[in-house]
Design a protein around this motif. Structure first.
Motif, PDB file in Angstrom:
ATOM      1  N   LYS A  10       0.827  -1.200   0.000  1.00 38.68           N
ATOM      2  CA  LYS A  10       0.000   0.000   0.000  1.00 38.68           C
ATOM      3  C   LYS A  10       0.868   1.258   0.000  1.00 38.68           C
ATOM      4  O   LYS A  10       0.557   2.238  -0.691  1.00 38.68           O
ATOM      5  CB  LYS A  10      -0.908  -0.002   1.238  1.00 38.68           C
ATOM      6  N   ALA A  11       1.975   1.229   0.739  1.00 37.99           N
ATOM      7  CA  ALA A  11       2.887   2.382   0.785  1.00 37.99           C
ATOM      8  C   ALA A  11       3.498   2.638  -0.587  1.00 37.99           C
ATOM      9  O   ALA A  11       3.636   3.793  -1.020  1.00 37.99           O
ATOM     10  CB  ALA A  11       3.978   2.124   1.820  1.00 37.99           C
ATOM     11  N   GLU A  15       2.128   1.809  -3.482  1.00 40.50           N
ATOM     12  CA  GLU A  15       1.043   2.295  -4.349  1.00 40.50           C
ATOM     13  C   GLU A  15       0.779   3.778  -4.123  1.00 40.50           C
ATOM     14  O   GLU A  15       0.565   4.539  -5.073  1.00 40.50           O
ATOM     15  CB  GLU A  15      -0.216   1.463  -4.077  1.00 40.50           C
ATOM     16  N   GLU A  16       0.805   4.208  -2.864  1.00 40.21           N
ATOM     17  CA  GLU A  16       0.511   5.602  -2.548  1.00 40.21           C
ATOM     18  C   GLU A  16       1.618   6.550  -2.990  1.00 40.21           C
ATOM     19  O   GLU A  16       1.367   7.734  -3.253  1.00 40.21           O
ATOM     20  CB  GLU A  16       0.272   5.752  -1.047  1.00 40.21           C
ATOM     21  N   ARG A  17       2.849   6.070  -3.072  1.00 43.34           N
ATOM     22  CA  ARG A  17       3.967   6.918  -3.495  1.00 43.34           C
ATOM     23  C   ARG A  17       4.016   7.118  -4.998  1.00 43.34           C
ATOM     24  O   ARG A  17       4.718   8.007  -5.489  1.00 43.34           O
ATOM     25  CB  ARG A  17       5.297   6.301  -3.024  1.00 43.34           C
ATOM     26  N   ARG A  18       3.329   6.321  -5.738  1.00 42.40           N
ATOM     27  CA  ARG A  18       3.429   6.368  -7.196  1.00 42.40           C
ATOM     28  C   ARG A  18       2.451   7.369  -7.797  1.00 42.40           C
ATOM     29  O   ARG A  18       1.280   7.416  -7.428  1.00 42.40           O
ATOM     30  CB  ARG A  18       3.187   4.975  -7.783  1.00 42.40           C
ATOM     31  N   ASP A  19       2.974   8.121  -8.768  1.00 38.55           N
ATOM     32  CA  ASP A  19       2.147   9.094  -9.497  1.00 38.55           C
ATOM     33  C   ASP A  19       1.803   8.602 -10.892  1.00 38.55           C
ATOM     34  O   ASP A  19       0.736   8.929 -11.423  1.00 38.55           O
ATOM     35  CB  ASP A  19       2.886  10.444  -9.595  1.00 38.55           C
ATOM     36  N   LYS A  77       1.067   2.836 -10.781  1.00 36.89           N
ATOM     37  CA  LYS A  77       0.118   2.793  -9.665  1.00 36.89           C
ATOM     38  C   LYS A  77      -0.871   1.643  -9.855  1.00 36.89           C
ATOM     39  O   LYS A  77      -1.224   0.937  -8.911  1.00 36.89           O
ATOM     40  CB  LYS A  77      -0.633   4.119  -9.576  1.00 36.89           C
ATOM     41  N   GLN A 112      -1.754  -1.669  -7.486  1.00 37.06           N
ATOM     42  CA  GLN A 112      -3.122  -1.960  -7.081  1.00 37.06           C
ATOM     43  C   GLN A 112      -3.498  -3.395  -7.440  1.00 37.06           C
ATOM     44  O   GLN A 112      -4.211  -4.069  -6.689  1.00 37.06           O
ATOM     45  CB  GLN A 112      -4.082  -0.972  -7.738  1.00 37.06           C
TER      46      GLN A 112
END
Length: 265
Positions: free
Chosen positions: A60-61, A63-67, A72, A76
């Motif tokens: 999850k960390a 995934e959240e860092r990816r733009d 991303k 997911q």
């Protein structure tokens, strides 16, 4: 006595191997899986929930860092795969525990689980709707049930059917009518474990079920002749049973439910 850090080590390694293969083209995800693998080998996880929480949190960390949209999306997809693997893990552990019980005790635990089950509770992944659904559709747990016990199981499922997502309800209506079984659990945790049992990542074996074979009828002349003789009694009377659920249908439903639980969290 085997410590909890070792009890599920093979299961954890199996799950990581699947995720490594799934994310082999993504260097960051593959590196994260390598770190998880090292923690498994070092016995850093005191229980199964610790492992799954760390696995989800790590991915999850990332995934959240990816733009980047594609990167991303890849993270997911891995998170959804984790949710599916966790469902299969907890379903396997539940079935293993239930198989150790006598039929009456097994039925009681199934009924208890159905009563306390709350589909709105997304905190405990080990007892979510996808896990209970897969457990109930494992017909091997019904194989030694008496007809009255199958009827009790069927009644318990019907009473709690509305707790499950709509897409699961049609299949669950068959529970108790199969020549097999179901399974249960209550305070789902590491007490439901079998030491040194590798995780079965494929769908659980449901068994071939019963099938009635009918011969081809004779021609009309032979039918008229046979009508004069009394019918011979059947050597074996086989009760009609519902078809065994298709593995693909169960897998698809479990995957959708696991994805929904992952999105809810």
């Amino acid at each position: 006595m085997e410590d909890l850090a070792s009890a599920f080590q093979n299961d954890f390694f199996d799950a990581v191997k699947v995720l490594e293969d799934f994310s082999s083209s993504d260097s960051a995800l593959k590196e994260a899986m390598g770190e998880i693998r090292h923690r498994i080998a070092a016995k850093k996880y005191s229980c199964a929930p610790n492992f799954w929480e760390d696995l989800r949190g790590t991915l999850k960390a990332i995934e959240e860092r990816r733009d980047d949209r594609a990167a991303k999306s890849k993270a997911q997809q891995v998170l959804k795969q984790i949710a599916r693997l966790e469902v299969k893990f907890w379903a396997k552990e539940s079935v293993n525990m239930l198989k150790e019980l006598d039929p009456e005790s097994r039925l009681e635990r199934i009924a208890d689980w159905l009563q306390i089950f709350d589909s709105a509770d997304t905190e405990d992944a080990s007892s979510g709707p996808a896990v209970l659904y897969q457990v109930l559709n494992d017909v091997t747990l019904q194989k030694d049930f008496e007809p009255s016990q199958r009827e009790q199981l069927s009644a318990s499922v019907r009473e709690n059917l509305q707790k499950f997502p709509v897409e699961m309800q049609a299949m669950l209506e068959r529970v108790g009518t199969l020549a097999g079984g179901a399974r249960t659990g209550t305070g789902l945790s590491d007490w439901r474990r079998r030491h040194n049992q590798p995780m079965q990542l494929e769908a659980p074996t449901l068994g071939p079920g019963a099938k009635l074979l009918f011969g081809v009828g004779p021609d009309s002349a032979e039918q008229n002749a046979d009508a004069q003789a009394p019918a011979a009694p059947s050597a074996v009377t086989t009760p009609a049973v519902a078809e065994t659920p298709a593995v693909e249908e169960i897998e698809d439903t479990v995957a959708r439910a696991a994805d929904e639980e992952e999105e809810a969290t």
